[in-house]
Design a protein around this motif. Structure first.
Motif, short mmCIF file in Angstrom:
data_model
loop_
_atom_site.label_atom_id
_atom_site.label_comp_id
_atom_site.label_asym_id
_atom_site.label_seq_id
_atom_site.Cartn_x
_atom_site.Cartn_y
_atom_site.Cartn_z
N TYR A 23 0.82 -1.22 0.00
CA TYR A 23 0.00 0.00 0.00
C TYR A 23 0.85 1.26 0.00
O TYR A 23 0.46 2.27 -0.60
CB TYR A 23 -0.95 0.00 1.20
CG TYR A 23 -2.02 -1.05 1.10
CD1 TYR A 23 -3.18 -0.82 0.37
CD2 TYR A 23 -1.88 -2.28 1.71
CE1 TYR A 23 -4.17 -1.78 0.25
CE2 TYR A 23 -2.86 -3.26 1.61
CZ TYR A 23 -3.99 -3.01 0.88
OH TYR A 23 -4.97 -3.96 0.76
N ASP A 24 2.01 1.23 0.65
CA ASP A 24 2.89 2.41 0.65
C ASP A 24 3.39 2.69 -0.76
O ASP A 24 3.37 3.84 -1.22
CB ASP A 24 4.08 2.20 1.58
CG ASP A 24 3.69 2.23 3.05
OD1 ASP A 24 2.82 3.04 3.41
OD2 ASP A 24 4.27 1.46 3.82
N ASN A 29 3.17 5.88 -5.70
CA ASN A 29 3.05 5.86 -7.15
C ASN A 29 1.91 6.78 -7.61
O ASN A 29 2.06 7.54 -8.57
CB ASN A 29 2.83 4.43 -7.64
CG ASN A 29 2.87 4.33 -9.14
OD1 ASN A 29 3.70 4.94 -9.80
ND2 ASN A 29 1.96 3.55 -9.70
N LEU A 30 0.77 6.71 -6.92
CA LEU A 30 -0.36 7.59 -7.27
C LEU A 30 0.02 9.06 -7.10
O LEU A 30 -0.28 9.90 -7.96
CB LEU A 30 -1.57 7.27 -6.40
CG LEU A 30 -2.31 5.99 -6.73
CD1 LEU A 30 -3.35 5.69 -5.66
CD2 LEU A 30 -2.96 6.09 -8.10
N LYS A 31 0.68 9.38 -6.01
CA LYS A 31 1.08 10.77 -5.76
C LYS A 31 2.06 11.26 -6.83
O LYS A 31 1.98 12.41 -7.28
CB LYS A 31 1.72 10.90 -4.38
CG LYS A 31 0.72 10.78 -3.26
CD LYS A 31 1.43 10.87 -1.91
CE LYS A 31 0.48 10.75 -0.77
NZ LYS A 31 1.16 10.82 0.54
N GLY A 36 -0.89 17.16 -7.72
CA GLY A 36 -1.91 18.20 -7.73
C GLY A 36 -3.32 17.66 -7.62
O GLY A 36 -4.25 18.40 -7.30
N TYR A 37 -3.51 16.38 -7.89
CA TYR A 37 -4.83 15.77 -7.80
C TYR A 37 -5.01 14.95 -6.53
O TYR A 37 -6.12 14.63 -6.15
CB TYR A 37 -5.09 14.85 -9.00
CG TYR A 37 -5.22 15.60 -10.29
CD1 TYR A 37 -6.40 16.27 -10.63
CD2 TYR A 37 -4.14 15.68 -11.17
CE1 TYR A 37 -6.50 16.97 -11.80
CE2 TYR A 37 -4.25 16.38 -12.36
CZ TYR A 37 -5.42 17.03 -12.67
OH TYR A 37 -5.53 17.73 -13.84
N ASP A 41 -1.28 14.29 2.16
CA ASP A 41 -1.44 13.38 3.31
C ASP A 41 -2.27 12.13 2.97
O ASP A 41 -2.58 11.33 3.84
CB ASP A 41 -2.05 14.11 4.50
CG ASP A 41 -3.45 14.64 4.22
OD1 ASP A 41 -3.88 14.65 3.04
OD2 ASP A 41 -4.11 15.06 5.18
N PHE A 42 -2.59 11.93 1.69
CA PHE A 42 -3.35 10.76 1.27
C PHE A 42 -2.57 9.49 1.51
O PHE A 42 -1.36 9.42 1.29
CB PHE A 42 -3.68 10.88 -0.22
CG PHE A 42 -4.24 9.61 -0.82
CD1 PHE A 42 -5.56 9.26 -0.63
CD2 PHE A 42 -3.43 8.76 -1.55
CE1 PHE A 42 -6.07 8.08 -1.18
CE2 PHE A 42 -3.93 7.59 -2.11
CZ PHE A 42 -5.26 7.25 -1.91
N ASP A 43 -3.26 8.46 2.00
CA ASP A 43 -2.70 7.11 2.00
C ASP A 43 -3.83 6.13 1.75
O ASP A 43 -5.00 6.49 1.78
CB ASP A 43 -1.90 6.79 3.27
CG ASP A 43 -2.74 6.61 4.51
OD1 ASP A 43 -3.86 6.09 4.43
OD2 ASP A 43 -2.25 6.96 5.59
N MET A 44 -3.48 4.91 1.48
CA MET A 44 -4.47 3.91 1.09
C MET A 44 -4.92 3.03 2.25
O MET A 44 -5.64 2.06 2.04
CB MET A 44 -3.91 3.04 -0.04
CG MET A 44 -3.66 3.83 -1.31
SD MET A 44 -3.00 2.84 -2.65
CE MET A 44 -4.43 1.88 -3.07
#
Length: 91
Positions: A23-24, A29-31, A36-37, A41-44
């Motif tokens: 998940y890390d 990878n998403l960030k 900008g999207y 502080d997003f995490d899964m």
């Protein structure tokens, strides 16, 4: 543990993937791919680590299963429940 169980046919490839998903790495990878999207502080994860930086994986998958059930994702729910069976969650 997951690789050993998969290697002797005790769990499926899907269950092995669920148990070993990083998940890390996916979050980073998403960030990186959508700057900008996605909030910094997003995490899964659905749960938090304790003061020692450890995560309760049974609580994590239990929370994920509950969320899947709540939103009608019964395939996801069954998948998470299977993971909980594998790791030995007691009812």
């Amino acid at each position: 543990m997951s690789e050993a169980l998969y290697g002797v046919g005790k769990i499926s490839l899907k269950e092995h993937a669920a148990l070993t998903f990083d998940y890390d790495k996916a979050t980073n990878n998403l960030k990186r791919r959508a700057p900008g999207y996605i909030a910094a502080d997003f995490d899964m994860y659905e749960t938090f680590v304790n003061s020692d930086g450890q995560r309760d994986w049974i609580a994590e998958f239990d929370t994920r299963a509950s969320k899947d059930f709540k939103y009608g994702n019964l395939i996801g729910y069954q998948s998470k429940m299977k993971v909980l069976d594998i790791v030995g969650k007691k009812e």
